[in-house]
Design a protein around this motif. Structure first.
Motif, PDB file in Angstrom:
ATOM      1  N   GLY A 157       0.824  -1.204   0.000  1.00 31.16           N
ATOM      2  CA  GLY A 157       0.000   0.000   0.000  1.00 31.16           C
ATOM      3  C   GLY A 157       0.855   1.248   0.000  1.00 31.16           C
ATOM      4  N   VAL A 158       0.239   2.352   0.376  1.00 29.62           N
ATOM      5  CA  VAL A 158       0.919   3.645   0.422  1.00 29.62           C
ATOM      6  C   VAL A 158       1.929   3.659   1.561  1.00 29.62           C
ATOM      7  CG1 VAL A 158       0.577   6.128   0.704  1.00 29.62           C
ATOM      8  CG2 VAL A 158      -1.107   4.768  -0.540  1.00 29.62           C
ATOM      9  N   THR A 159       3.074   4.279   1.315  1.00 27.89           N
ATOM     10  CA  THR A 159       4.118   4.400   2.328  1.00 27.89           C
ATOM     11  C   THR A 159       4.447   5.876   2.522  1.00 27.89           C
ATOM     12  OG1 THR A 159       5.044   2.273   1.683  1.00 27.89           O
ATOM     13  CG2 THR A 159       6.452   3.724   2.993  1.00 27.89           C
ATOM     14  N   ASN A 160       4.306   6.355   3.754  1.00 25.58           N
ATOM     15  CA  ASN A 160       4.612   7.743   4.083  1.00 25.58           C
ATOM     16  C   ASN A 160       5.866   7.786   4.933  1.00 25.58           C
ATOM     17  OD1 ASN A 160       2.271   8.781   2.796  1.00 25.58           O
ATOM     18  ND2 ASN A 160       1.045   8.264   4.589  1.00 25.58           N
ATOM     19  N   LEU A 161       6.847   8.567   4.484  1.00 30.04           N
ATOM     20  CA  LEU A 161       8.082   8.763   5.230  1.00 30.04           C
ATOM     21  C   LEU A 161       8.138  10.218   5.681  1.00 30.04           C
ATOM     22  CD1 LEU A 161      10.532   6.822   2.878  1.00 30.04           C
ATOM     23  CD2 LEU A 161       9.421   5.976   4.943  1.00 30.04           C
ATOM     24  N   ASN A 162       8.102  10.429   6.995  1.00 27.92           N
ATOM     25  CA  ASN A 162       8.115  11.794   7.531  1.00 27.92           C
ATOM     26  C   ASN A 162       9.528  12.322   7.730  1.00 27.92           C
ATOM     27  OD1 ASN A 162       5.280  11.890   7.662  1.00 27.92           O
ATOM     28  ND2 ASN A 162       5.286  10.877   9.662  1.00 27.92           N
ATOM     29  N   ASN A 163      10.528  11.512   7.428  1.00 26.39           N
ATOM     30  CA  ASN A 163      11.899  11.945   7.630  1.00 26.39           C
ATOM     31  C   ASN A 163      12.756  11.362   6.512  1.00 26.39           C
ATOM     32  OD1 ASN A 163      14.345  12.847   8.846  1.00 26.39           O
ATOM     33  ND2 ASN A 163      13.403  12.689  10.870  1.00 26.39           N
ATOM     34  N   VAL A 164      14.051  11.359   6.717  1.00 27.90           N
ATOM     35  CA  VAL A 164      15.004  10.960   5.678  1.00 27.90           C
ATOM     36  C   VAL A 164      14.952   9.452   5.455  1.00 27.90           C
ATOM     37  CG1 VAL A 164      17.440  10.949   5.029  1.00 27.90           C
ATOM     38  CG2 VAL A 164      16.479  12.897   6.265  1.00 27.90           C
ATOM     39  N   LEU A 165      15.038   9.039   4.193  1.00 29.18           N
ATOM     40  CA  LEU A 165      15.173   7.637   3.813  1.00 29.18           C
ATOM     41  C   LEU A 165      16.583   7.439   3.273  1.00 29.18           C
ATOM     42  CD1 LEU A 165      14.127   4.773   3.159  1.00 29.18           C
ATOM     43  CD2 LEU A 165      13.340   5.666   0.949  1.00 29.18           C
ATOM     44  N   ASN A 166      17.369   6.664   4.019  1.00 28.30           N
ATOM     45  CA  ASN A 166      18.746   6.383   3.603  1.00 28.30           C
ATOM     46  C   ASN A 166      18.813   4.978   3.014  1.00 28.30           C
ATOM     47  OD1 ASN A 166      19.838   8.866   4.508  1.00 28.30           O
ATOM     48  ND2 ASN A 166      19.923   8.081   6.610  1.00 28.30           N
ATOM     49  N   VAL A 167      19.325   4.888   1.787  1.00 29.64           N
ATOM     50  CA  VAL A 167      19.469   3.602   1.119  1.00 29.64           C
ATOM     51  C   VAL A 167      20.922   3.458   0.699  1.00 29.64           C
ATOM     52  CG1 VAL A 167      18.710   2.135  -0.772  1.00 29.64           C
ATOM     53  CG2 VAL A 167      17.095   3.740   0.296  1.00 29.64           C
ATOM     54  N   THR A 168      21.616   2.430   1.219  1.00 27.99           N
ATOM     55  CA  THR A 168      23.035   2.250   0.906  1.00 27.99           C
ATOM     56  C   THR A 168      23.250   1.321  -0.283  1.00 27.99           C
ATOM     57  OG1 THR A 168      23.176   0.452   2.514  1.00 27.99           O
ATOM     58  CG2 THR A 168      23.698   2.670   3.298  1.00 27.99           C
ATOM     59  N   GLY A 169      22.252   0.561  -0.656  1.00 25.02           N
ATOM     60  CA  GLY A 169      22.401  -0.354  -1.784  1.00 25.02           C
ATOM     61  C   GLY A 169      21.523   0.053  -2.940  1.00 25.02           C
ATOM     62  N   ALA A 170      21.420  -0.842  -3.911  1.00 27.66           N
ATOM     63  CA  ALA A 170      20.598  -0.588  -5.090  1.00 27.66           C
ATOM     64  C   ALA A 170      19.127  -0.557  -4.720  1.00 27.66           C
ATOM     65  CB  ALA A 170      20.851  -1.654  -6.143  1.00 27.66           C
ATOM     66  N   THR A 171      18.370   0.321  -5.397  1.00 27.76           N
ATOM     67  CA  THR A 171      16.935   0.444  -5.155  1.00 27.76           C
ATOM     68  C   THR A 171      16.211   0.320  -6.483  1.00 27.76           C
ATOM     69  OG1 THR A 171      17.337   1.926  -3.295  1.00 27.76           O
ATOM     70  CG2 THR A 171      15.110   1.903  -4.200  1.00 27.76           C
ATOM     71  N   ALA A 172      15.270  -0.611  -6.549  1.00 35.33           N
ATOM     72  CA  ALA A 172      14.501  -0.822  -7.778  1.00 35.33           C
ATOM     73  C   ALA A 172      13.061  -0.429  -7.536  1.00 35.33           C
ATOM     74  CB  ALA A 172      14.604  -2.277  -8.222  1.00 35.33           C
ATOM     75  N   LEU A 173      12.540   0.496  -8.358  1.00 38.59           N
ATOM     76  CA  LEU A 173      11.149   0.932  -8.285  1.00 38.59           C
ATOM     77  C   LEU A 173      10.439   0.462  -9.549  1.00 38.59           C
ATOM     78  CD1 LEU A 173      11.755   4.586  -7.033  1.00 38.59           C
ATOM     79  CD2 LEU A 173      11.201   2.583  -5.646  1.00 38.59           C
ATOM     80  N   LYS A 174       9.422  -0.383  -9.390  1.00 39.58           N
ATOM     81  CA  LYS A 174       8.734  -0.952 -10.546  1.00 39.58           C
ATOM     82  C   LYS A 174       7.568  -0.087 -11.009  1.00 39.58           C
ATOM     83  CE  LYS A 174       9.995  -5.728  -9.494  1.00 39.58           C
ATOM     84  NZ  LYS A 174       9.513  -7.119  -9.242  1.00 39.58           N
ATOM     85  N   SER A 175       7.324   1.015 -10.283  1.00 38.66           N
ATOM     86  CA  SER A 175       6.243   1.897 -10.680  1.00 38.66           C
ATOM     87  C   SER A 175       6.679   3.340 -10.421  1.00 38.66           C
ATOM     88  CB  SER A 175       4.969   1.558  -9.905  1.00 38.66           C
ATOM     89  OG  SER A 175       3.882   2.339 -10.375  1.00 38.66           O
ATOM     90  N   THR A 176       5.719   4.244 -10.318  1.00 36.38           N
ATOM     91  CA  THR A 176       5.993   5.676 -10.238  1.00 36.38           C
ATOM     92  C   THR A 176       6.549   6.057  -8.874  1.00 36.38           C
ATOM     93  OG1 THR A 176       4.166   6.060 -11.757  1.00 36.38           O
ATOM     94  CG2 THR A 176       4.956   7.965 -10.500  1.00 36.38           C
ATOM     95  N   LEU A 177       7.493   7.016  -8.890  1.00 35.17           N
ATOM     96  CA  LEU A 177       8.008   7.621  -7.664  1.00 35.17           C
ATOM     97  C   LEU A 177       7.621   9.087  -7.686  1.00 35.17           C
ATOM     98  CD1 LEU A 177       9.761   7.733  -5.097  1.00 35.17           C
ATOM     99  CD2 LEU A 177      11.743   8.192  -6.577  1.00 35.17           C
ATOM    100  N   ASP A 178       6.723   9.485  -6.771  1.00 34.65           N
ATOM    101  CA  ASP A 178       6.283  10.871  -6.665  1.00 34.65           C
ATOM    102  C   ASP A 178       6.966  11.515  -5.471  1.00 34.65           C
ATOM    103  OD1 ASP A 178       4.579  10.697  -8.846  1.00 34.65           O
ATOM    104  OD2 ASP A 178       2.930   9.916  -7.627  1.00 34.65           O
ATOM    105  N   VAL A 179       7.647  12.635  -5.716  1.00 30.22           N
ATOM    106  CA  VAL A 179       8.345  13.368  -4.653  1.00 30.22           C
ATOM    107  C   VAL A 179       7.826  14.791  -4.657  1.00 30.22           C
ATOM    108  CG1 VAL A 179      10.564  14.098  -3.743  1.00 30.22           C
ATOM    109  CG2 VAL A 179      10.377  11.919  -4.969  1.00 30.22           C
ATOM    110  N   THR A 180       7.238  15.236  -3.542  1.00 30.94           N
ATOM    111  CA  THR A 180       6.674  16.593  -3.465  1.00 30.94           C
ATOM    112  C   THR A 180       7.664  17.590  -2.876  1.00 30.94           C
ATOM    113  OG1 THR A 180       5.703  16.074  -1.300  1.00 30.94           O
ATOM    114  CG2 THR A 180       4.327  15.700  -3.237  1.00 30.94           C
ATOM    115  N   GLY A 181       8.705  17.119  -2.228  1.00 31.79           N
ATOM    116  CA  GLY A 181       9.674  18.022  -1.632  1.00 31.79           C
ATOM    117  C   GLY A 181      11.019  17.931  -2.330  1.00 31.79           C
TER     118      GLY A 181
END
Length: 207
Positions: A157-181
């Motif tokens: 489902g929907v995922t809300n992150l109210n702070n920083v998301l740190n990713v040290t490895g590869a990240t695969a997004l199979k659909s849309t990534l919407d960023v408002t900030g």
């Protein structure tokens, strides 16, 4: 016929009674009382010393034990049991059916659950929660501190992150990534498909 004795009576040897014996007042037995047949007590049985039962004790009414009770063998209870104070178990405890705990459950050692753990209310863990298998969260999950996922994190489902998301490895997004900030990428952004920018794009390096 009847034998009526109004004063004290001392018998220096055995008293054998083949019929019913009725004692209408207190009876003191300083030695051993041996009963070969069934014994019915219509009132309270008070025992001030140790009591040893060589066979089964069956109680059809309420049994009140006002002090410590030691059971060296198995205790089988077929119906509901109410404990108004602490239950201490030093060995293994097996519950073959549902266990309902209306208060706090405190466990000082390791706890192993071989099936599902269902929690209807809030759950607070004061230390680490290690899960070796699949974990499914069907409702809202709030992590107030760091959460480490060594394997795949799947969110349906929907995922809300109210702070920083740190990713040290590869990240695969199979659909849309919407960023408002604002979004900062510390390294390369590689895009293999079309990229649509609906507003201004500022590039500080080579394009």
């Amino acid at each position: 016929g009847a034998l009526n004795i109004t004063g004290a009576t001392i018998l220096g040897s055995t008293l054998d009674v083949t019929g019913i014996a009725t004692f209408k007042n207190n009876t003191n037995i300083n030695g051993t009382l041996s009963v070969d047949g069934a014994t019915s007590l219509k009132n309270t049985l008070g025992v001030t010393g140790a009591t040893t039962l060589g066979s089964t004790l069956s109680v059809t009414g309420i049994a009140t034990l006002k002090n410590d009770t030691n059971i060296n063998g198995a205790l089988s209870v077929d119906k509901a049991t109410t404990l108004k104070n602490t239950l201490n178990v030093t060995g293994i405890t097996t519950l073959k059916n549902n266990a309902i705990i209306n208060g706090t459950l405190s466990v000082d050692g390791a706890t192993s659950l071989k099936s599902t753990l269902g929690v209807a209310g809030a759950t607070t863990l004061g230390s680490t929660l290690d899960v070796t298998g699949v974990s499914t969260f069907t409702g809202n999950s709030i992590f107030k501190n760091n959460a480490t996922v060594n394997g795949v994190l799947t969110v349906g489902g929907v995922t809300n992150l109210n702070n920083v998301l740190n990713v040290t490895g590869a990240t695969a997004l199979k659909s849309t990534l919407d960023v408002t900030g604002a979004t900062t990428l510390g390294s390369t952004l590689s895009v293999t498909g079309d990229t649509v920018l609906k507003s201004n794009a500022t590039v500080k390096g080579d394009l």
